[in-house]
Motif scaffolding. Sequence first.
Motif, PDB file in Angstrom:
ATOM      1  N   ALA A 113     -14.958  30.682  28.871  1.00  0.00           N
ATOM      2  CA  ALA A 113     -14.814  29.338  28.306  1.00  0.00           C
ATOM      3  C   ALA A 113     -13.430  29.133  27.714  1.00  0.00           C
ATOM      4  O   ALA A 113     -12.760  28.123  27.988  1.00  0.00           O
ATOM      5  CB  ALA A 113     -15.885  29.109  27.246  1.00  0.00           C
ATOM      6  N   VAL A 142     -20.139  23.682  28.387  1.00  0.00           N
ATOM      7  CA  VAL A 142     -19.373  24.707  27.678  1.00  0.00           C
ATOM      8  C   VAL A 142     -17.871  24.432  27.739  1.00  0.00           C
ATOM      9  O   VAL A 142     -17.160  24.533  26.723  1.00  0.00           O
ATOM     10  CB  VAL A 142     -19.688  26.096  28.270  1.00  0.00           C
ATOM     11  CG1 VAL A 142     -18.742  27.147  27.722  1.00  0.00           C
ATOM     12  CG2 VAL A 142     -21.134  26.481  27.976  1.00  0.00           C
ATOM     13  N   GLN A 143     -17.368  24.086  28.925  1.00  0.00           N
ATOM     14  CA  GLN A 143     -15.937  23.866  29.054  1.00  0.00           C
ATOM     15  C   GLN A 143     -15.465  22.680  28.209  1.00  0.00           C
ATOM     16  O   GLN A 143     -14.335  22.682  27.698  1.00  0.00           O
ATOM     17  CB  GLN A 143     -15.562  23.651  30.520  1.00  0.00           C
ATOM     18  CG  GLN A 143     -15.571  24.917  31.351  1.00  0.00           C
ATOM     19  CD  GLN A 143     -14.610  25.963  30.823  1.00  0.00           C
ATOM     20  OE1 GLN A 143     -13.610  25.643  30.192  1.00  0.00           O
ATOM     21  NE2 GLN A 143     -14.913  27.210  31.083  1.00  0.00           N
ATOM     22  N   SER A 146     -14.940  24.040  24.613  1.00  0.00           N
ATOM     23  CA  SER A 146     -13.752  24.881  24.455  1.00  0.00           C
ATOM     24  C   SER A 146     -12.472  24.056  24.598  1.00  0.00           C
ATOM     25  O   SER A 146     -11.484  24.295  23.894  1.00  0.00           O
ATOM     26  CB  SER A 146     -13.768  26.037  25.455  1.00  0.00           C
ATOM     27  OG  SER A 146     -13.766  25.576  26.789  1.00  0.00           O
TER      28      SER A 146
END
Length: 319
Positions: A113, A142-143, A146
């Motif tokens: 990530a 998730v990306q 981050s």
Amino acid sequence: MTDKPIRYLSDETLDGLGIAPREIADAIEAALRGKAAGRLHVTPKSSLLPGEGRYMMSTLAVGNDEDLTVLKTVAVCPDNPAKGLPAINGAILVLDARTGLLLAVMGANWITAHRTAALSAVAARRLADPDSATLAFVGCGVQAHSHLAAVADAYPLRRVLACGRGEANREALLDAARQRGLDAQAATPDEALTEADIVVTSVTLDYTIAPFLDARLLKPNAFAAITDLCIPWTQDSLSAFSTVVVDDLVQERTAERPMLPADLVSGDLTGLVGGEIEPGPTGPRAFAFRGIALGDYAAAALALARAEATGAGTPIGTR
């Protein structure tokens, strides 16, 4: 053999090391310079699509400066959330590059990530407007989280727009943005593109998705971080980008299915950091990400050094 312990670093332990997004970006820049000088060696990412929406990949890198070998394998399994599991899972092995002895085993989720967001940050340092205030997401997994951390760490953000099919993921991302003191709201794909200074796309890696993003809607000074193989972007609109940088030219040119037409690619991150690419003076710019071993290497090496300095991790045997 030695009696030095092999270190296990779970994703939770890696998160607890307190590594800032800009530290990973700095480590990646150093790795890119090492690669250009012949001190870091990487292979193109290996990937398989075995069916049912699953995506399997692996990376390999060897660095002479740190004397490390880093291998990563990751599986993207879209059915996992219904089972109460993360969609992405994997593991990283770190070995002594001189002896081949195992030094550490790490979870792959945290590094995957955050190294992706850090790669985008390296490109953004040279391609994005330093006064970028509005960040938009197409894909809220998730990306997105981050990238939110990485962009908020480097730009004077005031506003976040989020577009995603899953309401729970979208609301979780908007809540995360509000916790940072940012104005955050849901948006349509067209709103995301027309209003953003920086846009991050990270939809599911599924080639059956019909493209729905038109690069011609972007602001002239916008920057797009594309982490989803360009799947959601309409191919006939990609020429609107004045500059497109990929993570690695060799990898992109040898890929079975290129992300975008070769004549649209200005170069890769190594060339960008080395000053070999002059960004277009007008028109939006983009970084298209396939996945590069160098990013995993830089993040894993940084994490191992921090863990050794702080004593973090669990011994799981000796070498």
